[in-house]
Design a protein around this motif. Structure first.
Motif, PDB file in Angstrom:
ATOM      1  N   VAL A  68      -1.606   6.415 -13.968  1.00  0.00           N
ATOM      2  CA  VAL A  68      -1.626   4.997 -14.338  1.00  0.00           C
ATOM      3  C   VAL A  68      -2.185   4.228 -13.149  1.00  0.00           C
ATOM      4  O   VAL A  68      -1.754   4.470 -12.016  1.00  0.00           O
ATOM      5  N   PRO A  69      -3.120   3.315 -13.353  1.00  0.00           N
ATOM      6  CA  PRO A  69      -3.634   2.537 -12.224  1.00  0.00           C
ATOM      7  C   PRO A  69      -2.522   1.742 -11.525  1.00  0.00           C
ATOM      8  O   PRO A  69      -1.664   1.161 -12.185  1.00  0.00           O
ATOM      9  N   VAL A  70      -2.561   1.755 -10.200  1.00  0.00           N
ATOM     10  CA  VAL A  70      -1.597   1.014  -9.382  1.00  0.00           C
ATOM     11  C   VAL A  70      -2.378   0.209  -8.354  1.00  0.00           C
ATOM     12  O   VAL A  70      -3.222   0.759  -7.649  1.00  0.00           O
ATOM     13  N   THR A  71      -2.106  -1.075  -8.275  1.00  0.00           N
ATOM     14  CA  THR A  71      -2.782  -1.926  -7.304  1.00  0.00           C
ATOM     15  C   THR A  71      -1.808  -2.327  -6.194  1.00  0.00           C
ATOM     16  O   THR A  71      -0.591  -2.269  -6.362  1.00  0.00           O
ATOM     17  N   GLY A  72      -2.362  -2.720  -5.053  1.00  0.00           N
ATOM     18  CA  GLY A  72      -1.558  -3.311  -3.992  1.00  0.00           C
ATOM     19  C   GLY A  72      -0.687  -2.356  -3.206  1.00  0.00           C
ATOM     20  O   GLY A  72       0.283  -2.786  -2.591  1.00  0.00           O
ATOM     21  N   VAL A  73      -1.010  -1.065  -3.207  1.00  0.00           N
ATOM     22  CA  VAL A  73      -0.241  -0.119  -2.403  1.00  0.00           C
ATOM     23  C   VAL A  73      -1.184   0.603  -1.451  1.00  0.00           C
ATOM     24  O   VAL A  73      -2.316   0.918  -1.807  1.00  0.00           O
ATOM     25  N   GLU A 103       1.515   0.907 -24.597  1.00  0.00           N
ATOM     26  CA  GLU A 103       1.334   1.786 -23.454  1.00  0.00           C
ATOM     27  C   GLU A 103       1.128   0.964 -22.182  1.00  0.00           C
ATOM     28  O   GLU A 103       0.669  -0.178 -22.218  1.00  0.00           O
ATOM     29  N   LEU A 104       1.474   1.581 -21.062  1.00  0.00           N
ATOM     30  CA  LEU A 104       1.323   0.936 -19.756  1.00  0.00           C
ATOM     31  C   LEU A 104      -0.123   1.019 -19.305  1.00  0.00           C
ATOM     32  O   LEU A 104      -0.736   2.095 -19.322  1.00  0.00           O
ATOM     33  N   ALA A 105      -0.692  -0.115 -18.885  1.00  0.00           N
ATOM     34  CA  ALA A 105      -2.080  -0.152 -18.420  1.00  0.00           C
ATOM     35  C   ALA A 105      -2.186  -0.184 -16.905  1.00  0.00           C
ATOM     36  O   ALA A 105      -3.122   0.383 -16.332  1.00  0.00           O
ATOM     37  N   LYS A 106      -1.242  -0.847 -16.226  1.00  0.00           N
ATOM     38  CA  LYS A 106      -1.356  -1.018 -14.770  1.00  0.00           C
ATOM     39  C   LYS A 106      -0.015  -1.423 -14.180  1.00  0.00           C
ATOM     40  O   LYS A 106       0.742  -2.160 -14.798  1.00  0.00           O
ATOM     41  N   VAL A 107       0.255  -0.938 -12.979  1.00  0.00           N
ATOM     42  CA  VAL A 107       1.416  -1.366 -12.197  1.00  0.00           C
ATOM     43  C   VAL A 107       0.909  -2.197 -11.028  1.00  0.00           C
ATOM     44  O   VAL A 107      -0.048  -1.806 -10.341  1.00  0.00           O
ATOM     45  N   GLU A 108       1.532  -3.352 -10.799  1.00  0.00           N
ATOM     46  CA  GLU A 108       1.102  -4.264  -9.750  1.00  0.00           C
ATOM     47  C   GLU A 108       2.023  -4.149  -8.535  1.00  0.00           C
ATOM     48  O   GLU A 108       3.155  -4.607  -8.548  1.00  0.00           O
ATOM     49  N   GLY A 109       1.518  -3.505  -7.487  1.00  0.00           N
ATOM     50  CA  GLY A 109       2.278  -3.391  -6.257  1.00  0.00           C
ATOM     51  C   GLY A 109       2.163  -4.642  -5.414  1.00  0.00           C
ATOM     52  O   GLY A 109       1.152  -5.356  -5.472  1.00  0.00           O
ATOM     53  N   VAL A 139       7.176  -3.817  -6.019  1.00  0.00           N
ATOM     54  CA  VAL A 139       6.489  -3.894  -7.307  1.00  0.00           C
ATOM     55  C   VAL A 139       6.739  -5.266  -7.903  1.00  0.00           C
ATOM     56  O   VAL A 139       7.892  -5.677  -8.086  1.00  0.00           O
ATOM     57  N   GLY A 140       5.653  -5.980  -8.219  1.00  0.00           N
ATOM     58  CA  GLY A 140       5.778  -7.341  -8.723  1.00  0.00           C
ATOM     59  C   GLY A 140       5.652  -7.474 -10.225  1.00  0.00           C
ATOM     60  O   GLY A 140       6.098  -8.468 -10.804  1.00  0.00           O
ATOM     61  N   GLY A 141       5.051  -6.497 -10.874  1.00  0.00           N
ATOM     62  CA  GLY A 141       4.894  -6.605 -12.318  1.00  0.00           C
ATOM     63  C   GLY A 141       4.041  -5.486 -12.867  1.00  0.00           C
ATOM     64  O   GLY A 141       3.734  -4.506 -12.185  1.00  0.00           O
ATOM     65  N   LEU A 142       3.643  -5.641 -14.118  1.00  0.00           N
ATOM     66  CA  LEU A 142       2.832  -4.631 -14.780  1.00  0.00           C
ATOM     67  C   LEU A 142       2.078  -5.262 -15.934  1.00  0.00           C
ATOM     68  O   LEU A 142       2.424  -6.342 -16.419  1.00  0.00           O
ATOM     69  N   THR A 143       1.032  -4.560 -16.362  1.00  0.00           N
ATOM     70  CA  THR A 143       0.231  -5.000 -17.495  1.00  0.00           C
ATOM     71  C   THR A 143       0.283  -3.918 -18.568  1.00  0.00           C
ATOM     72  O   THR A 143       0.224  -2.723 -18.254  1.00  0.00           O
ATOM     73  N   LEU A 144       0.401  -4.340 -19.816  1.00  0.00           N
ATOM     74  CA  LEU A 144       0.421  -3.414 -20.944  1.00  0.00           C
ATOM     75  C   LEU A 144      -0.961  -3.350 -21.588  1.00  0.00           C
ATOM     76  O   LEU A 144      -1.771  -4.259 -21.450  1.00  0.00           O
TER      77      LEU A 144
END
Length: 205
Positions: A68-73, A103-109, A139-144
């Motif tokens: 799953v894409p993860v940003t900010g880490v 489904e989960l699209a992205k996790v926002e670090g 972790v600040g949030g996520l996108t579906l």
């Protein structure tokens, strides 16, 4: 009905400073690398760096692909990265589908390594944060995949019950994988993120 873990051992204040942080052994790090490879996690091994003053990046990796894409880490101690990847893949992703219908699209670090002290807790403000050892991730949030964006700041106490339950479920799961988990229920400094730290403290708030 899902039962949620809301507190740890009845404590309301995070434990004081633990023993001085030490680098994981070469054997522990090698085992962690093997665990990540076995789970199909793509990562890059980072060189050890000691910046002094209690700030260091030791036994760390950069996660490249956990499915799953993860940003900010950025740099994470391998044990933290292993716990984080397992949490996203085995709790956050399936929970989003089962509880929110997408489904989960992205996790926002919100960051990993940072040479700084603990914030938001006067009792502990004189000690280094787990981020100073690359041993914590925010972790600040996520996108579906249906386009919805869920953030800790806006949705922790959202009117939608399913969203509130989902966020508390992923916190409860994190509490089984990380030593310290801090959320908006802990203090105002964590109103916009979950702090996940692999320190063995068994503190969940």
């Amino acid at each position: 009905m899902i039962a949620f873990i809301l507190t740890a051992c009845g404590r309301t204040e995070r434990p004081g400073a633990p023993p001085a942080s030490t680098a994981p052994s070469a054997r522990q790090t090698a085992q962690c690398h093997a665990d990540l490879r076995r789970e199909g996690v793509d990562f890059r091994v980072l060189p050890d760096k000691d910046y002094g003053g209690g700030c260091a990046v030791l036994g760390a990796v950069q996660l490249l692909d956990i499915g799953v894409p993860v940003t900010g880490v950025t740099a994470m101690r391998c044990g933290t990265a292993r716990a984080f990847a397992g949490w996203v893949r085995n709790a956050v992703a399936p929970g989003a589908y089962q509880m929110l219908g997408s489904e989960l699209a992205k996790v926002e670090g919100f960051g990993t390594y940072a040479c700084r002290n603990v914030v938001g807790s006067p009792r502990n403000s004189g000690r280094r944060s787990g981020h100073a050892q690359a041993n914590a991730v925010d972790v600040g949030g996520l996108t579906l995949k249906d386009g919805r964006r869920i953030t800790i700041l806006r949705d922790w106490n959202a009117p939608d019950e399913a969203t509130r339950n989902f966020l508390r479920m992923i916190r409860a799961s994190a509490c089984r994988r990380f030593g310290t988990v801090l959320s908006p229920d802990y203090n105002a400094a964590h109103a916009n993120h979950l702090h996940l730290e692999d320190d063995g403290a068994r503190f969940c708030r």
